[in-house]
Enzyme design. Structure first.
Site, PDB file in Angstrom:
ATOM      1  N   LYS A   1      40.773  28.873  40.970  1.00 33.67           N
ATOM      2  CA  LYS A   1      41.847  29.509  41.635  1.00 33.67           C
ATOM      3  C   LYS A   1      42.017  28.606  43.222  1.00 33.67           C
ATOM      4  CE  LYS A   1      40.478  33.211  44.603  1.00 33.67           C
ATOM      5  NZ  LYS A   1      41.086  32.927  46.066  1.00 33.67           N
TER       6      LYS A   1
ATOM      7  N   THR B   1      40.953  44.072  50.275  1.00 33.61           N
ATOM      8  CA  THR B   1      39.481  44.863  50.362  1.00 33.61           C
ATOM      9  C   THR B   1      38.905  44.877  51.761  1.00 33.61           C
ATOM     10  OG1 THR B   1      38.558  42.661  49.521  1.00 33.61           O
ATOM     11  CG2 THR B   1      38.819  44.647  48.068  1.00 33.61           C
TER      12      THR B   1
ATOM     13  N   ASP C   1      46.809  31.459  44.475  1.00 31.19           N
ATOM     14  CA  ASP C   1      46.514  32.745  45.223  1.00 31.19           C
ATOM     15  C   ASP C   1      47.308  32.639  46.696  1.00 31.19           C
ATOM     16  OD1 ASP C   1      45.395  35.128  46.265  1.00 31.19           O
ATOM     17  OD2 ASP C   1      43.352  34.253  46.273  1.00 31.19           O
TER      18      ASP C   1
HETATM   19  O1  C5P Z   1      32.375  33.093  46.748  1.00 35.07           O
HETATM   20  P1  C5P Z   1      33.062  34.373  46.449  1.00 35.07           P
HETATM   21  O2  C5P Z   1      32.663  34.896  44.995  1.00 35.07           O
HETATM   22  O3  C5P Z   1      32.900  35.808  47.262  1.00 35.07           O
HETATM   23  O4  C5P Z   1      34.711  34.145  46.404  1.00 35.07           O
HETATM   24  C1  C5P Z   1      35.604  35.300  46.107  1.00 35.07           C
HETATM   25  C2  C5P Z   1      37.251  34.693  46.074  1.00 35.07           C
HETATM   26  O5  C5P Z   1      37.871  35.732  45.893  1.00 35.07           O
HETATM   27  C3  C5P Z   1      37.484  34.065  47.611  1.00 35.07           C
HETATM   28  O6  C5P Z   1      38.405  33.017  47.057  1.00 35.07           O
HETATM   29  C4  C5P Z   1      38.031  35.115  48.055  1.00 35.07           C
HETATM   30  O7  C5P Z   1      38.995  34.826  49.014  1.00 35.07           O
HETATM   31  C5  C5P Z   1      38.893  36.045  47.067  1.00 35.07           C
HETATM   32  N1  C5P Z   1      39.034  37.456  47.480  1.00 35.07           N
HETATM   33  C6  C5P Z   1      38.046  38.337  47.935  1.00 35.07           C
HETATM   34  N2  C5P Z   1      38.500  39.547  47.933  1.00 35.07           N
HETATM   35  C7  C5P Z   1      39.620  40.023  47.974  1.00 35.07           C
HETATM   36  C8  C5P Z   1      40.690  39.160  47.589  1.00 35.07           C
HETATM   37  C9  C5P Z   1      40.254  37.839  47.430  1.00 35.07           C
HETATM   38  O8  C5P Z   1      36.899  37.800  47.845  1.00 35.07           O
HETATM   39  N3  C5P Z   1      40.079  41.207  48.205  1.00 35.07           N
END
Ligand code: C5P
Length: 245
Positions: free
Chosen positions: A34, A129, A65
């Site tokens: 991503k 979220t 994204d």
């Molecule tokens: O490091 P981690 O597993 O927390 O990363 C989660 C990824 O998912 C990050 O790129 C974050 O920006 C993305 N994301 C998130 N929650 C959301 C939407 C996207 O954690 N609601």
């Protein structure tokens, strides 16, 4: 789908060199990588050249994204450009409404046909979220009759009606969306933390383990730091996959 294909590794880094080293280390072992706004604002359209550089390897797939949210005409143009960049998946905001989402779906479909390539999976962000029910009601002023999960399901159904393939959703909302939108609807879930003693949940508040998220009905899991910050990334991926099968 094989367990490893469900993993999407978040490349939350700000240089292409760092991104390339992660991709080189994990290629063939995960479903997608991503690329989000952090890399895009640091590296600009070079991220598309980066994606293009892996074009000949069908096993290396990218999720852009970019979370597009604008008037239908502008979003449709952005979707055409992103489709040209050879991504496997990208996203827009469901709160842009059905006209915007339909324009996005049409533009993506038509551009893929024109290029004779597989259409990228087009998904919608429902409610971020980071948005609480309080923000939704007090600041965004959505109806107090509609609680947050109901609002998320409403937007997911709208995305489906507009011809999108799925949504990004918090693990908490997955069962409701799965129930409302059916088995083929793609649900991509961040907020995943394996239950490993050495891991912190970082800034994620409501986390599920990978196997819990799959059991709830997620199609793909977005996982960043538990993989990218691991001492041995490939070992972390293999351990995750082993937990899923
Ligand atoms: O490091 P981690 O597993 O927390 O990363 C989660 C990824 O998912 C990050 O790129 C974050 O920006 C993305 N994301 C998130 N929650 C959301 C939407 C996207 O954690 N609601």
């Amino acid at each position: 789908m094989q367990a490893q294909d469900r993993l999407i590794v978040a490349l939350d880094v700000s240089s292409l060199d760092e991104a390339r080293s992660i991709v080189e280390e994990l290629k063939g072992s995960v479903g997608m990588f991503k690329i989000g706004l952090e890399m895009f604002t640091a590296c600009g359209t070079e991220v598309f050249e980066f994606i293009e550089s892996y074009k000949s390897n069908k096993n290396i797939r990218f999720f852009f994204d970019g979370k597009f949210h604008d008037i239908p005409n502008t979003v449709a143009a952005a979707c055409r450009n992103t489709t040209r960049a050879n991504v496997a998946m990208f996203n827009i905001h469901a709160q842009g409404g059905i006209e915007m989402m339909s324009a996005a779906a049409k533009a993506t479909r038509e551009q893929a046909q024109l290029l004779n390539i597989k259409k990228p999976i087009l998904i919608a962000v429902t409610v971020l979220t980071s948005i609480s029910e309080n923000i939704l009601h007090e600041q965004i002023k959505t109806s107090k009759d509609l609680d947050l999960p109901q609002y998320v399901v409403h937007l997911a159904k709208l995305a489906k009606e507009a011809g999108l393939d799925g949504v990004v959703a918090s693990p908490k909302e997955v069962p409701l969306i799965r129930n409302a939108c059916g088995d083929d609807f793609v649900i991509v879930t961040p907020g995943i933390r394996p239950n490993w003693p050495e891991l912190a949940s970082d800034d994620q508040k409501r986390v599920l383990t990978p196997s819990q998220a799959i059991a709830q009905g997620s199609t793909y899991l977005v996982i960043g730091r538990p993989i990218t910050k691991a001492q041995n990334r490939l070992e972390a991926v293999n351990r995750l996959v082993a937990e899923l099968v």
